[in-house]
Write a protein that holds these residues in place. Structure first.
Motif, PDB file in Angstrom:
ATOM      1  N   SER A   1       0.833  -1.286  -0.008  1.00 49.69           N
ATOM      2  CA  SER A   1       0.116   0.044   0.131  1.00 49.69           C
ATOM      3  C   SER A   1       0.896   1.359  -0.014  1.00 49.69           C
ATOM      4  O   SER A   1       0.546   2.298  -0.686  1.00 49.69           O
ATOM      5  CB  SER A   1      -0.777  -0.011   1.103  1.00 49.69           C
ATOM      6  N   TYR A   2       2.088   1.155   0.687  1.00 51.53           N
ATOM      7  CA  TYR A   2       3.078   2.517   0.835  1.00 51.53           C
ATOM      8  C   TYR A   2       3.416   2.800  -0.358  1.00 51.53           C
ATOM      9  O   TYR A   2       3.357   3.737  -0.831  1.00 51.53           O
ATOM     10  CB  TYR A   2       3.799   2.076   1.913  1.00 51.53           C
ATOM     11  N   CYS A   3       4.031   1.717  -1.114  1.00 47.48           N
ATOM     12  CA  CYS A   3       4.691   1.768  -2.273  1.00 47.48           C
ATOM     13  C   CYS A   3       3.817   2.283  -3.392  1.00 47.48           C
ATOM     14  O   CYS A   3       4.219   3.124  -4.139  1.00 47.48           O
ATOM     15  CB  CYS A   3       5.431   0.564  -2.619  1.00 47.48           C
ATOM     16  N   VAL A   4       2.566   1.937  -3.574  1.00 46.33           N
ATOM     17  CA  VAL A   4       1.719   2.159  -4.403  1.00 46.33           C
ATOM     18  C   VAL A   4       1.137   3.544  -4.414  1.00 46.33           C
ATOM     19  O   VAL A   4       1.207   4.425  -5.348  1.00 46.33           O
ATOM     20  CB  VAL A   4       0.297   1.167  -4.608  1.00 46.33           C
ATOM     21  N   ARG A   5       1.000   4.058  -3.183  1.00 47.39           N
ATOM     22  CA  ARG A   5       0.520   5.396  -2.684  1.00 47.39           C
ATOM     23  C   ARG A   5       1.767   6.209  -3.049  1.00 47.39           C
ATOM     24  O   ARG A   5       1.442   7.551  -3.717  1.00 47.39           O
ATOM     25  CB  ARG A   5       0.046   5.594  -1.159  1.00 47.39           C
ATOM     26  N   LYS A   6       3.017   6.149  -2.909  1.00 45.62           N
ATOM     27  CA  LYS A   6       4.078   7.000  -2.703  1.00 45.62           C
ATOM     28  C   LYS A   6       4.575   6.950  -4.450  1.00 45.62           C
ATOM     29  O   LYS A   6       5.177   7.999  -4.692  1.00 45.62           O
ATOM     30  CB  LYS A   6       5.061   6.539  -1.800  1.00 45.62           C
ATOM     31  N   TYR A   7       4.783   5.606  -4.849  1.00 49.70           N
ATOM     32  CA  TYR A   7       5.611   5.788  -6.021  1.00 49.70           C
ATOM     33  C   TYR A   7       4.825   4.911  -7.272  1.00 49.70           C
ATOM     34  O   TYR A   7       5.224   4.949  -8.144  1.00 49.70           O
ATOM     35  CB  TYR A   7       6.719   4.779  -5.840  1.00 49.70           C
ATOM     36  N   GLY A   8       3.492   4.726  -7.004  1.00 45.90           N
ATOM     37  CA  GLY A   8       2.598   4.274  -8.164  1.00 45.90           C
ATOM     38  C   GLY A   8       3.032   2.841  -8.618  1.00 45.90           C
ATOM     39  O   GLY A   8       2.551   2.314  -9.501  1.00 45.90           O
TER      40      GLY A   8
ATOM     41  N   GLU B   1      11.394  -4.666  -3.202  1.00 45.33           N
ATOM     42  CA  GLU B   1      12.662  -5.522  -2.932  1.00 45.33           C
ATOM     43  C   GLU B   1      12.937  -5.872  -1.380  1.00 45.33           C
ATOM     44  O   GLU B   1      12.987  -4.829  -0.777  1.00 45.33           O
ATOM     45  CB  GLU B   1      13.848  -4.879  -3.288  1.00 45.33           C
ATOM     46  N   TRP B   2      12.666  -6.995  -1.008  1.00 45.60           N
ATOM     47  CA  TRP B   2      12.568  -7.289   0.518  1.00 45.60           C
ATOM     48  C   TRP B   2      13.843  -7.732   1.061  1.00 45.60           C
ATOM     49  O   TRP B   2      14.432  -8.257   0.324  1.00 45.60           O
ATOM     50  CB  TRP B   2      11.549  -8.622   0.733  1.00 45.60           C
ATOM     51  N   ALA B   3      14.299  -6.880   2.186  1.00 44.01           N
ATOM     52  CA  ALA B   3      15.320  -7.340   2.811  1.00 44.01           C
ATOM     53  C   ALA B   3      15.047  -8.225   4.061  1.00 44.01           C
ATOM     54  O   ALA B   3      15.738  -9.196   4.230  1.00 44.01           O
ATOM     55  CB  ALA B   3      15.900  -6.016   3.413  1.00 44.01           C
ATOM     56  N   ALA B   4      14.102  -8.253   4.452  1.00 45.34           N
ATOM     57  CA  ALA B   4      13.368  -9.225   5.547  1.00 45.34           C
ATOM     58  C   ALA B   4      12.060  -9.388   5.123  1.00 45.34           C
ATOM     59  O   ALA B   4      10.995  -8.628   5.341  1.00 45.34           O
ATOM     60  CB  ALA B   4      13.562  -8.424   6.838  1.00 45.34           C
ATOM     61  N   SER B   5      11.811 -10.526   4.330  1.00 39.18           N
ATOM     62  CA  SER B   5      10.579 -11.036   3.634  1.00 39.18           C
ATOM     63  C   SER B   5       9.640 -11.493   4.693  1.00 39.18           C
ATOM     64  O   SER B   5       9.737 -12.211   5.205  1.00 39.18           O
ATOM     65  CB  SER B   5      10.987 -11.766   2.232  1.00 39.18           C
ATOM     66  N   PRO B   6       8.155 -11.110   4.193  1.00 42.23           N
ATOM     67  CA  PRO B   6       7.265 -11.666   4.834  1.00 42.23           C
ATOM     68  C   PRO B   6       7.230 -13.326   4.332  1.00 42.23           C
ATOM     69  O   PRO B   6       6.388 -14.142   5.111  1.00 42.23           O
ATOM     70  CB  PRO B   6       6.010 -11.133   4.503  1.00 42.23           C
ATOM     71  N   ASP B   7       7.944 -13.670   3.298  1.00 40.23           N
ATOM     72  CA  ASP B   7       8.024 -15.034   2.746  1.00 40.23           C
ATOM     73  C   ASP B   7       9.048 -15.963   3.251  1.00 40.23           C
ATOM     74  O   ASP B   7       9.062 -17.164   2.967  1.00 40.23           O
ATOM     75  CB  ASP B   7       7.817 -15.006   1.327  1.00 40.23           C
ATOM     76  N   ALA B   8       9.677 -15.431   4.321  1.00 43.00           N
ATOM     77  CA  ALA B   8      10.909 -16.265   4.723  1.00 43.00           C
ATOM     78  C   ALA B   8      10.227 -17.343   5.651  1.00 43.00           C
ATOM     79  O   ALA B   8       8.971 -17.266   6.026  1.00 43.00           O
ATOM     80  CB  ALA B   8      11.604 -15.170   5.719  1.00 43.00           C
ATOM     81  N   GLU B   9      10.970 -18.217   5.894  1.00 40.21           N
ATOM     82  CA  GLU B   9      10.431 -19.512   6.691  1.00 40.21           C
ATOM     83  C   GLU B   9      10.200 -18.765   8.092  1.00 40.21           C
ATOM     84  O   GLU B   9      10.885 -18.125   8.444  1.00 40.21           O
ATOM     85  CB  GLU B   9      12.002 -20.444   6.948  1.00 40.21           C
ATOM     86  N   ALA B  10       9.343 -19.708   8.679  1.00 36.02           N
ATOM     87  CA  ALA B  10       8.741 -19.219   9.907  1.00 36.02           C
ATOM     88  C   ALA B  10       9.772 -19.023  11.082  1.00 36.02           C
ATOM     89  O   ALA B  10       9.839 -17.818  11.728  1.00 36.02           O
ATOM     90  CB  ALA B  10       7.766 -20.132  10.596  1.00 36.02           C
ATOM     91  N   THR B  11      10.681 -19.771  11.050  1.00 31.57           N
ATOM     92  CA  THR B  11      12.017 -19.439  12.108  1.00 31.57           C
ATOM     93  C   THR B  11      13.181 -18.418  11.687  1.00 31.57           C
ATOM     94  O   THR B  11      13.658 -17.952  12.467  1.00 31.57           O
ATOM     95  CB  THR B  11      12.836 -20.966  11.810  1.00 31.57           C
ATOM     96  N   ALA B  12      12.711 -18.043  10.487  1.00 32.64           N
ATOM     97  CA  ALA B  12      13.646 -16.818  10.052  1.00 32.64           C
ATOM     98  C   ALA B  12      12.876 -15.411  10.391  1.00 32.64           C
ATOM     99  O   ALA B  12      13.484 -14.511   9.981  1.00 32.64           O
ATOM    100  CB  ALA B  12      14.390 -17.226   8.647  1.00 32.64           C
TER     101      ALA B  12
ATOM    102  N   GLY C   1      11.524  -3.485   3.533  1.00 30.56           N
ATOM    103  CA  GLY C   1      11.793  -3.702   2.145  1.00 30.56           C
ATOM    104  C   GLY C   1      11.965  -2.304   1.459  1.00 30.56           C
ATOM    105  O   GLY C   1      12.138  -1.328   2.337  1.00 30.56           O
ATOM    106  N   ARG C   2      12.092  -2.213   0.314  1.00 20.44           N
ATOM    107  CA  ARG C   2      12.430  -1.192  -0.561  1.00 20.44           C
ATOM    108  C   ARG C   2      11.418  -0.870  -1.753  1.00 20.44           C
ATOM    109  O   ARG C   2      11.558  -1.979  -2.439  1.00 20.44           O
ATOM    110  CB  ARG C   2      13.858  -0.990  -0.910  1.00 20.44           C
ATOM    111  N   CYS C   3      10.760   0.213  -1.914  1.00 21.69           N
ATOM    112  CA  CYS C   3      10.023   0.336  -3.020  1.00 21.69           C
ATOM    113  C   CYS C   3      10.632   0.297  -4.181  1.00 21.69           C
ATOM    114  O   CYS C   3      11.764   1.145  -4.276  1.00 21.69           O
ATOM    115  CB  CYS C   3       9.057   1.646  -2.855  1.00 21.69           C
ATOM    116  N   SER C   4      10.478  -0.435  -5.305  1.00 23.03           N
ATOM    117  CA  SER C   4      11.290  -0.486  -6.663  1.00 23.03           C
ATOM    118  C   SER C   4      11.132   0.700  -7.260  1.00 23.03           C
ATOM    119  O   SER C   4      10.224   1.358  -7.191  1.00 23.03           O
ATOM    120  CB  SER C   4      10.776  -1.912  -7.215  1.00 23.03           C
ATOM    121  N   GLU C   5      12.197   1.115  -8.051  1.00 19.90           N
ATOM    122  CA  GLU C   5      12.324   2.265  -8.797  1.00 19.90           C
ATOM    123  C   GLU C   5      11.640   1.902 -10.155  1.00 19.90           C
ATOM    124  O   GLU C   5      11.590   0.982 -10.773  1.00 19.90           O
ATOM    125  CB  GLU C   5      13.853   2.889  -8.853  1.00 19.90           C
TER     126      GLU C   5
END
Length: 109
Positions: free
Chosen positions: A70-77, A82-93, A105-109
């Motif tokens: 939502s943030y990236c869409v609002r701010k940068y369209g 690019e996830w640094a600490a992804s929500p898709d990581a293994e549960a233990t990570a 994360g970082r909103c892609s350019e």
């Protein structure tokens, strides 16, 4: 005239504070509290959180992803992140502290 403007401002402020539960976004069928903070120096970088994880790990993952997207869409369209600490990581990570999931994360350019 000033009194009328003041009354209208107060009324609009009160209405803005109301939330419509029928419009609340649910994740895994449950409500989550999400927050996002952007880096002061580079607004494309952000940290998003979702809680409580104890309700549903999958729901918390999606709630945190939603905050970032939502943030990236609002701010940068764009919704690309690019996830640094992804929500898709293994549960233990995943970074889960005191029932709060934190992702980065970082909103892609």
């Amino acid at each position: 005239m000033i009194r009328f403007a003041l009354i209208c401002s107060v009324a609009l402020g009160a209405l803005a504070g109301c939330s419509d539960p029928t419009r609340q976004v649910l994740f895994d069928g449950l409500p989550f509290k999400g927050r996002l903070s952007a880096d002061k120096d580079d607004k494309r970088n952000f940290v998003a959180t979702a809680a409580p994880v104890s309700q549903s790990l999958e729901g918390a993952r999606e709630a945190a992803r939603f905050e970032g997207t939502s943030y990236c869409v609002r701010k940068y369209g764009r919704s690309d992140i690019e996830w640094a600490a992804s929500p898709d990581a293994e549960a233990t990570a995943l970074n889960i502290v005191e029932d709060v999931l934190t992702v980065q994360g970082r909103c892609s350019e």
